[in-house]
Design an enzyme around this catalytic site. Structure first.
Site, PDB file in Angstrom:
ATOM      1  N   LYS A   1     -13.470   4.506   7.669  1.00 31.80           N
ATOM      2  CA  LYS A   1     -13.641   5.779   6.943  1.00 31.80           C
ATOM      3  C   LYS A   1     -15.125   6.093   6.757  1.00 31.80           C
ATOM      4  O   LYS A   1     -15.527   7.254   6.760  1.00 31.80           O
ATOM      5  CB  LYS A   1     -12.928   5.713   5.597  1.00 31.80           C
ATOM      6  CG  LYS A   1     -12.956   7.025   4.807  1.00 31.80           C
ATOM      7  CD  LYS A   1     -11.967   7.003   3.665  1.00 31.80           C
ATOM      8  CE  LYS A   1     -12.427   6.107   2.544  1.00 31.80           C
ATOM      9  NZ  LYS A   1     -13.550   6.695   1.766  1.00 31.80           N
TER      10      LYS A   1
ATOM     11  N   HIS B   1       0.836  -1.189   0.000  1.00 30.01           N
ATOM     12  CA  HIS B   1       0.000   0.000   0.000  1.00 30.01           C
ATOM     13  C   HIS B   1       0.873   1.241   0.000  1.00 30.01           C
ATOM     14  O   HIS B   1       2.041   1.191   0.414  1.00 30.01           O
ATOM     15  CB  HIS B   1      -0.934   0.002   1.211  1.00 30.01           C
ATOM     16  CG  HIS B   1      -2.111  -0.889   1.038  1.00 30.01           C
ATOM     17  ND1 HIS B   1      -2.898  -0.868  -0.085  1.00 30.01           N
ATOM     18  CD2 HIS B   1      -2.643  -1.839   1.847  1.00 30.01           C
ATOM     19  CE1 HIS B   1      -3.862  -1.759   0.037  1.00 30.01           C
ATOM     20  NE2 HIS B   1      -3.728  -2.374   1.198  1.00 30.01           N
TER      21      HIS B   1
END
Length: 951
Positions: free
Chosen positions: A613, A147
């Protein structure tokens, strides 16, 4: 308190001082006295502020930092960044030092060790049969991912690893004066090499760069330490478990092995293509076979047994020796060496055939390649049994034993490579195929029921949808090419090379059946045989999707066609035939036993990052827990084994935190001896760059899975009032989080201006874009840079926001009795305790004063004044609530190791944050030169190193 008791942390402080002194000497020698004096003055001021709470020191430090000349700024940043790296090395070495001291003292095994977990199992009356059944059916998989928060270059990691090895030698070896001098010089040389090694990449990483970076951890840890861990576990079982030897299990099956997404994860990454997938698997195979070749060569040197001294009665070994192309007269009486030379020739031919890899040493002659890794394993088994046959089994307990485990764990493919794509892409691909094969069909316009009916109709027939000569879109061609490449990899390396196809943003049964249709197109699903060659894995990510996970899987598992496909996947899975007739204490029953009586296994993945999120820390954790309960009940009703794949990040805001506690905090029945967990790019280095720490992390996963499967825990049946309280807390926290992040006017602008997100998006630290779409919307932003950006400004919002509001409302509604209930939940419920512990960790790493400085980057003063005070108030409310529930006086009172770490390293983070703010201000005002950009990138690297699990 005994004042004469040894200070266990003294060696750590000495190592930090030593490395800090060597770094200072290097700066003075390389950059001059003036630079060294500047760095030292900043260091002293930072320490004065942090250790003595001296605000005047902070003001003086800030003035000094703001007055740095442009050419000196990056030098100061490098110095403080490298100190963070060196402090990490010292801390890691201290963990190893304390573990060795613990073992030497003969103390009880540490929590998280397989030895302690097995001891607990025995104390609970779990016998040899149930333990054997667990290992026979278990699957524990840490899955490496790449990532865009993995900011360290491999060259930097190599330098750090050299320093770590030198520190380790100082601990383990008593050196003569001459050796000490050589060692000191080697350490100075290693620090100098680190200083002169470029910290940043000059070009953006490609996917294959990420693949190769990940493969370096196999050299460091996985290839070396996993076989050793198996050996230690086998020896402990044989030594401590009554009746273990009577079961005749000398070796454990490969229940613990790594997996990977790197090269197969194309969700939001347009650079993962069929060619990249093939190259990634080839690179993995080269790493595996290269290791096996080297170990086989060394084994040949070790097994020098001669028939002139020992009678070798094993007919099979002698047959392999006679078939060997090694006819050297010097080895005619050395059957093991001759047989191994034949093995080497076959393995070298395999490397050439599979991967165009030339063996590092020439084989004695050409030979037929191995068709499978199992063939090679069978040859090694002959060596093993032959050594036992003439009382030389001890010779087989070294390299041969490790090599045999390595073949079982890694095969010729190294690790299964998962495929992942977003459900929207699959839907568009299937829609295009149907529109051409069935003129007039408008798949995307159908409702869910109609989609499912149409897909089932297609899955019932072997007729393909694709046709030669048709010009499909680039997206459709790319998706089909990926699945064709997967089938080719199966044919070349075996079906274990690619086992899972993961569907991001799954929100219906049709998302799963779409993948089944695409698999059918390339022959990975064969309707007439009811055969499926890979697992189809739905990924539930948002709060809403997690709530619907149970009903979606309930409907899917009720489809007879899909159940037949699952049954085909279960064929060949290990069965438990180790329990004695009639059951009893050795019977593999109780938690985890159901996997052996069920027909088929289905994996479901849970998304920690995107759910956070979407709904915030508290609601995400609760939604995940509820989804696990719902899935466990649904799968039990359908008689299907559930394997959960936890998409955890390194940071608390992405589901991170201690793995041991996280696994044990799962609801009852959620861990059935089967678990997969992502190891995200930002923490792979800290977990697996050091072999000893890497082995410890792997052992923790296995130990926790064993305990969660076989042992009853206090959190298995939380009281109804606990569940009701969590529901209430979650609802309030969710509303507070959504109100701030998604409903506050201007919050998106505040985020982009008060953090380093824009600069992170431009960094050369990953192959994947920061957003799924070309917008600045938080909905489209990938969760990784979202969390990383909040960490850089030290606010850590994804790890706590909403908790303070939730507890405040709960106290107002329920009074003192409500707070007492929350205290009971913390003491009695593992899930809630782990939630608070992780929040304690992230709040302990936050710094509201530094976050306030970042808020000054927001140009609109009214917007800044409208948002930051609310953030600060919620931050304080969350701390107050946490302390009230846990009874702590300060943050991290229950985590002294992290508290010590923060005391040692955080004074050196403050200067980096202040310099980052100044550089961001310059950059955004138009000063876009290379020096400013490089300085920003360097501060990002340094802060990430200091925070460690920051993204």
């Amino acid at each position: 308190m005994n004042s004469s008791a040894p200070d266990k942390d003294q060696p750590l402080r000495e190592d930090i001082r030593l490395l800090g002194r060597l770094l200072g000497d290097t700066v003075r020698e390389q950059e001059g006295v003036a630079t060294f004096d500047r760095v030292e003055e900043i260091r002293r001021l930072a320490l004065r502020f942090h250790r003595d709470d001296d605000p005047a020191a902070r003001e003086e430090m800030e003035a000094l930092l703001h007055g740095l000349p442009p050419e000196g700024t990056n030098m100061v940043v490098r110095a403080f960044s490298y100190f963070s790296h060196l402090a990490n090395i010292a801390e890691d070495q201290h963990h190893i030092r304390r573990a060795r001291a613990h073992a030497r003292a003969g103390a009880r095994p540490r929590e998280g060790s397989l030895a302690l977990s097995l001891d607990r199992a025995l104390a609970a009356g779990i016998g040899a049969g149930r333990l054997a059944g667990f290992f026979a059916g278990a699957q524990v998989r840490p899955v490496l991912t790449a990532h865009p928060t993995e900011v360290q270059r491999k060259s930097i990691l190599d330098c750090q690893w050299k320093i770590a090895r030198l520190l380790d030698e100082r601990d383990r070896t008593e050196l003569s004066p001459e050796e000490q001098a050589e060692h000191d010089e080697a350490l100075r040389r290693a620090v100098l090499r680190l200083w002169q090694t470029r910290m940043l990449r000059r070009a953006k990483l490609s996917v294959m760069d990420e693949v190769n970076n990940a493969l370096s951890f196999y050299d460091m840890t996985f290839l070396r330490e996993l076989p050793r861990l198996y050996n230690a576990c086998e020896d402990h079982l044989a030594r401590t478990v009554p009746d273990w030897k009577t079961l005749g299990i000398a070796e454990l099956p490969p229940f613990l092995r790594p997996g990977s997404w790197i090269g197969g994860d194309r969700d939001g990454n347009p650079f993962v293509t069929a060619e990249v997938l093939d190259s990634a698997m080839r690179a993995q195979s080269r790493k595996a076979i290269g290791y096996l070749l080297e170990q086989l060569h060394q084994l040949g040197a070790e097994l020098s047994t001669t028939t002139s001294l020992i009678s070798v009665p094993d007919v099979e070994l002698m047959r392999l020796a006679e078939q060997s192309p090694d006819h050297s007269p010097h080895r005619l009486d050395e059957p093991y060496r001759r047989a191994i030379a034949g093995f080497y020739a076959r393995l070298a031919a395999t490397a050439l055939q599979l991967d165009q890899l030339e063996a590092p040493r020439h084989a004695v002659a050409q030979a037929e390649p191995y068709a499978t890794a199992a063939e090679f394993a069978a040859d090694l088994d002959v060596l093993h049994h032959s050594l036992i046959s003439h009382k030389a089994g001890l010779l087989g307990r070294g390299r041969l034993r490790r090599l045999r485990h390595a073949v079982a764990i890694f095969g010729f493919h190294l690790a299964p490579l998962d495929l992942r794509q977003n459900s929207e892409v699959h839907a568009r691909t299937v829609a295009e195929l149907l529109a051409i094969a069935r003129p007039g069909a408008d798949y995307l316009a159908l409702d869910e029921d109609s989609r499912v009916a149409l897909l089932l109709e297609e899955l019932a027939t072997p007729r393909p949808l694709t046709a030669p000569g048709v010009d499909y879109s680039d997206e459709t061609r790319g998706e089909l090419a990926i699945f064709h490449a997967a089938r080719s990899i199966h044919q070349r390396y075996g079906k274990a090379a690619i086992e899972n196809v993961i569907i991001s943003k799954t929100d219906g049964v049709s998302d799963i059946l779409e993948v089944a249709v695409l698999l059918k197109e390339v022959g990975l699903l064969r309707p007439l045989e009811h055969a499926l060659d890979v697992n189809i894995v739905p990924l539930f990510e948002t709060i809403g999707d997690l709530a619907n996970a149970g009903p979606i899987m309930d409907r899917l598992l009720a489809i007879p066609l899909y159940n037949r496909l699952l049954s085909s996947r279960s064929q060949g899975r290990p069965k438990n035939d180790l329990a004695p007739p009639g059951g009893g204490p050795n019977d593999f029953s109780g938690p985890g036993a159901q996997q052996n009586s069920r027909q088929g296994l289905q994996e479901c993945m849970l998304g920690y990052s995107d759910s956070n999120k979407d709904g915030g820390f508290l609601t995400s954790g609760w939604a995940l827990y509820r989804a696990e309960i719902a899935l466990t009940e649904v799968f039990a009703r359908h008689g299907i084994t559930l394997r959960l794949f936890h998409g955890r990040g390194g940071s608390v805001g992405r589901g991170g935190g201690p793995s041991y506690q996280a696994i044990l905090a799962q609801p009852q029945g959620a861990v059935q001896g089967q678990i997969r967990i992502t190891e995200q790019g930002e923490v792979i280095a800290s977990k697996y760059a050091n072999p000893e720490l890497g082995r410890r992390n792997l052992e923790i996963l296995a130990a926790a899975t064993l305990e969660a499967t076989l042992l009853a825990h206090e959190h298995d049946a939380p009281r109804p009032e606990f569940l009701a309280a969590m529901e209430e807390l979650s609802a309030t926290a969710f509303a507070a989080y959504r109100r701030m992040v998604y409903e506050t006017p201007g919050f998106e602008q505040y985020f982009w201006e008060s953090t380093v997100i824009a600069e992170i998006a431009a960094l050369n630290i990953g192959s994947r874009p920061a957003s799924r779409k070309k917008t600045t919307a938080i909905e489209d932003l990938r969760a990784i840079p979202w969390v990383f950006s909040w960490a850089q400004c030290r606010l850590m919002l994804p790890g706590w926001f909403g908790f303070g509001a939730a507890v405040t409302a709960f106290r107002e509604t329920h009074g003192a009795a409500g707070m007492a209930l929350l205290g009971e939940m913390n003491r009695e419920w593992g899930f809630f305790r782990a939630l608070l512990s992780n929040m304690d960790m992230v709040l302990g790493k936050s710094d509201i004063a530094i976050a306030a400085h970042y808020s000054q980057l927001v140009k609109d003063e009214a917007l800044r004044n409208a948002i930051f005070p609310r953030l600060r108030a919620e931050w304080q409310a969350s701390i107050d609530a946490l302390l009230a529930i846990t009874g702590q006086n300060e943050l991290l009172d229950g985590n002294p190791l992290l508290k010590r770490s923060i005391r040692n390293r955080f004074p050196y983070l403050d200067p980096l944050n202040h310099i980052q703010i100044e550089l961001l201000r310059r950059h955004r005002s138009g000063e876009t030169g290379e020096r400013v950009q490089r300085g920003i990138h360097l501060t990002i690297n340094g802060v990430a190193a200091g925070l460690r699990n920051s993204g």
